[in-house]
Design a protein around this motif. Structure first.
Motif, PDB file in Angstrom:
ATOM      1  N   GLN A  12       0.860  -1.192  -0.070  1.00  0.00           N
ATOM      2  CA  GLN A  12      -0.017  -0.046   0.011  1.00  0.00           C
ATOM      3  C   GLN A  12       0.908   1.302  -0.171  1.00  0.00           C
ATOM      4  OE1 GLN A  12      -2.296   0.795   3.597  1.00  0.00           O
ATOM      5  NE2 GLN A  12      -3.434   2.338   2.713  1.00  0.00           N
ATOM      6  N   PRO A  13       1.397   1.520  -1.250  1.00  0.00           N
ATOM      7  CA  PRO A  13       2.310   2.774  -1.093  1.00  0.00           C
ATOM      8  C   PRO A  13       1.498   4.154  -1.171  1.00  0.00           C
ATOM      9  CG  PRO A  13       1.813   1.977  -3.412  1.00  0.00           C
ATOM     10  CD  PRO A  13       1.145   1.016  -2.550  1.00  0.00           C
ATOM     11  N   ILE A  14       1.500   4.610   0.224  1.00  0.00           N
ATOM     12  CA  ILE A  14       0.838   5.966   0.725  1.00  0.00           C
ATOM     13  C   ILE A  14       1.983   6.895   0.266  1.00  0.00           C
ATOM     14  CG2 ILE A  14       0.149   7.378   2.514  1.00  0.00           C
ATOM     15  CD1 ILE A  14      -0.722   4.900   4.008  1.00  0.00           C
ATOM     16  N   THR A  15       1.231   7.814  -0.785  1.00  0.00           N
ATOM     17  CA  THR A  15       2.148   8.931  -1.516  1.00  0.00           C
ATOM     18  C   THR A  15       1.253  10.143  -1.281  1.00  0.00           C
ATOM     19  OG1 THR A  15       1.516   8.495  -3.605  1.00  0.00           O
ATOM     20  CG2 THR A  15       3.609   7.466  -2.598  1.00  0.00           C
ATOM     21  N   ALA A  16       1.869  11.431  -1.793  1.00  0.00           N
ATOM     22  CA  ALA A  16       1.192  12.468  -1.862  1.00  0.00           C
ATOM     23  C   ALA A  16       1.369  12.917  -3.357  1.00  0.00           C
ATOM     24  CB  ALA A  16       1.854  13.877  -1.172  1.00  0.00           C
ATOM     25  N   VAL A  17      -0.005  13.102  -4.093  1.00  0.00           N
ATOM     26  CA  VAL A  17       0.060  13.490  -5.493  1.00  0.00           C
ATOM     27  C   VAL A  17       0.880  14.668  -5.539  1.00  0.00           C
ATOM     28  CG1 VAL A  17      -1.449  13.924  -7.473  1.00  0.00           C
ATOM     29  CG2 VAL A  17      -1.801  12.065  -5.809  1.00  0.00           C
ATOM     30  N   PRO A  18       1.813  14.774  -6.642  1.00  0.00           N
ATOM     31  CA  PRO A  18       2.527  16.082  -7.006  1.00  0.00           C
ATOM     32  C   PRO A  18       1.487  17.003  -7.303  1.00  0.00           C
ATOM     33  CG  PRO A  18       3.686  14.258  -7.886  1.00  0.00           C
ATOM     34  CD  PRO A  18       2.359  13.759  -7.207  1.00  0.00           C
ATOM     35  N   ARG A  34      -8.031  11.452  -6.370  1.00  0.00           N
ATOM     36  CA  ARG A  34      -6.798  12.030  -5.552  1.00  0.00           C
ATOM     37  C   ARG A  34      -6.679  11.142  -4.502  1.00  0.00           C
ATOM     38  NH1 ARG A  34      -7.111  14.794  -1.163  1.00  0.00           N
ATOM     39  NH2 ARG A  34      -9.028  15.851  -1.695  1.00  0.00           N
ATOM     40  N   GLU A  38      -3.335   8.695  -3.512  1.00  0.00           N
ATOM     41  CA  GLU A  38      -2.419   9.090  -2.385  1.00  0.00           C
ATOM     42  C   GLU A  38      -2.510   7.879  -1.563  1.00  0.00           C
ATOM     43  OE1 GLU A  38      -3.999  12.479  -0.433  1.00  0.00           O
ATOM     44  OE2 GLU A  38      -3.493  13.996  -2.189  1.00  0.00           O
ATOM     45  N   GLY A  40      -2.784   4.577  -2.151  1.00  0.00           N
ATOM     46  CA  GLY A  40      -2.232   3.175  -2.378  1.00  0.00           C
ATOM     47  C   GLY A  40      -3.472   2.250  -2.825  1.00  0.00           C
ATOM     48  N   HIS A  43      -3.068   3.082  -8.949  1.00  0.00           N
ATOM     49  CA  HIS A  43      -1.721   3.727  -9.175  1.00  0.00           C
ATOM     50  C   HIS A  43      -2.153   3.882 -10.751  1.00  0.00           C
ATOM     51  CE1 HIS A  43       2.444   5.430  -8.835  1.00  0.00           C
ATOM     52  NE2 HIS A  43       2.380   4.903  -9.944  1.00  0.00           N
ATOM     53  N   ASP A 387      -3.596   6.965   9.420  1.00  0.00           N
ATOM     54  CA  ASP A 387      -3.422   6.133   7.947  1.00  0.00           C
ATOM     55  C   ASP A 387      -4.762   5.420   8.137  1.00  0.00           C
ATOM     56  OD1 ASP A 387      -1.177   7.283   7.296  1.00  0.00           O
ATOM     57  OD2 ASP A 387       0.167   5.271   8.037  1.00  0.00           O
TER      58      ASP A 387
END
Length: 446
Positions: A12-18, A34, A38, A40, A43, A387
């Motif tokens: 579950q890659p938790i990221t911030a959308v650029p 979004r 963000e 995960g 993708h 989370d």
């Protein structure tokens, strides 16, 4: 994955959308898209096409399970048609120009023309035409599939809501005459009502436009939402509901009411059509009557946007910074958060989290495979709680100082009801049983 589902083992890659990319442009990025990116759930692979990551797959399989159960309950038989469709079939039906640039066309090494199937009316009809004409005794016949479909959207947007590749359930019914075909049509419509009731998001069924599909009867299922491409008309006087494409005047076409009406935007998530012999006749899909005389079959078509339901449901329910799932299709319904590693509470509650996990599964069987142990014990409870909230897990059980007592007390967070309760194990079981939809979950085995 077997045994206890541990968050540390889930991809579950938790990221911030650029914020400086075209992906975040307001005309293309929806709230659900979004958050799913963000957190995960999905993708992006290319514009309009997405990888479904494990949590997304788990939710998707729950939708599929609901659809499968209802389709089979009315006699639907599951098949898989080829993705590659001969262009010739669409030329025979006369539909090749109706969708035009939305079709993704290609040639093979032998210079034969194909399209990637956006829907399979022609294919289903062609299948029956290639067989010896079937006896009237074999009908009604209901064939359905759940497969990827392709449309070359000019401006794919809003994530799963309008993509170039999407997962759809399409069923095709074949009957001997119009009277029998209408019986089948109404049976399928009733099953659609049950599907959307089980999913649990407010929906509106309206009279629909047949558009390029053709036919003289159509219904649409919508989730009301601000970003929807469709506009629906509801008369509260006589309960007439329709797509505004079918009406031009301000008053209700059924009762004439002009004040007590609502117009709203919505996301279409399902569509049904009755075609008659529109496809069967040009493609020679026939049956033999009692006198062995051939006749064209009467056909219906019924689609559900399986992957679109995920995006649309989350769009309707989610907050700006937190996903909200209907209980029936949430990847997980319960998360258990043990104390941080090295803390005093961790030593005193060493096996308590796993014991609670197994106890919940034992007493609430429909929660099996739907509980998650957040074993990322190098992180604070606060970070893990955040989370889990953002991912949309409804019930979050935290082990803290009170969990060291005898008997242990747990902090139960009901995210949907915005409640924080301090309960014993049996009380948690009772609370979830009484307040959640866990007795009707669509199970996933992953």
């Amino acid at each position: 994955m077997c045994g206890i589902h541990r968050l540390s083992r889930i991809f579950q890659p938790i990221t911030a959308v650029p914020k400086n990319t075209n992906l975040t442009h307001k005309d293309f990025m929806s709230k659900s898209q979004r958050l799913m990116l963000e957190l995960g759930i999905i993708h992006q692979a290319i514009p309009g096409c997405f990888h479904f990551l494990p949590l997304g797959v788990k939710a998707l399989e729950k939708v599929i399970n609901i659809v499968d159960e209802e389709m089979k309950s009315i006699g639907g038989q599951k098949v898989i048609f080829p993705t590659l469709v001969k262009t010739e079939l669409w030329e025979k039906s006369g539909r090749i120009n109706a969708l035009g640039p939305e079709l993704i066309s290609l040639k093979d090494r032998h210079d034969h023309n194909y399209i990637l199937g956006p829907t399979h009316e022609e294919t289903a009809s062609y299948l029956l035409s290639t067989l010896a004409p079937m006896s009237y005794k074999k009908f009604p016949l209901l064939l359905y599939q759940i497969t990827s479909k392709f449309r070359d959207e000019m401006k794919p947007r809003f994530g799963l809501i309008r993509g170039r590749e999407f997962l759809m359930k399409d069923m095709y019914s074949f009957d001997l005459n119009e009277k029998e075909a209408m019986k089948t049509y109404n049976t399928v419509i009733q099953s659609y009502n049950r599907i959307f009731e089980r999913i649990g998001v407010h929906f509106v069924k309206v009279n629909g436009s047949s558009g390029a599909m053709g036919g003289n009867l159509s219904h649409e299922y919508h989730y009301p939402a601000e970003i929807g491409d469709d506009k629906i008309f509801i008369c509260h006087q006589c309960d007439h509901k329709t797509n505004t494409e079918l009406i031009k005047e301000d008053a209700c076409p059924k009762c004439g009411e002009s004040k007590n009406i609502t117009r709203s935007t919505a996301i279409e998530v399902a569509h049904s059509f009755f075609f008659g012999d529109k496809y069967a006749k040009p493609l020679n899909a026939n049956y033999l009557d009692k006198n062995t005389k051939p006749h064209a079959l009467q056909m219906g078509s019924y689609g559900i946007g399986v992957s679109r339901i995920l995006g649309a449901a989350l769009e309707c329910l989610s907050l700006e910074q937190e996903l909200r799932w209907p209980d029936s299709i949430a990847p997980y319904n319960v998360a258990i958060i043990p104390p941080k590693k090295g803390s005093k509470e961790a030593k005193l509650t060493e096996q308590l989290g796993e014991n609670l996990y197994r106890s919940l599964e034992s007493h609430l069987p429909d929660l099996k495979y739907n509980i998650l142990l957040d074993d990322r014990d190098s992180l604070t409870i606060g970070r893990r709680l955040l989370d889990c909230r953002r991912t949309g897990i409804r019930y979050i059980v935290v082990l803290n100082k009170m969990s060291c007592e005898n008997p242990p007390i747990f902090e139960l967070n009901d995210i949907v009801e915005n409640k924080q309760l301090y309960l014993g194990k049996n009380e948690i079981i009772t609370y979830i049983k009484d307040n959640g939809n866990v007795l009707h979950l669509a199970r996933s085995m992953v």
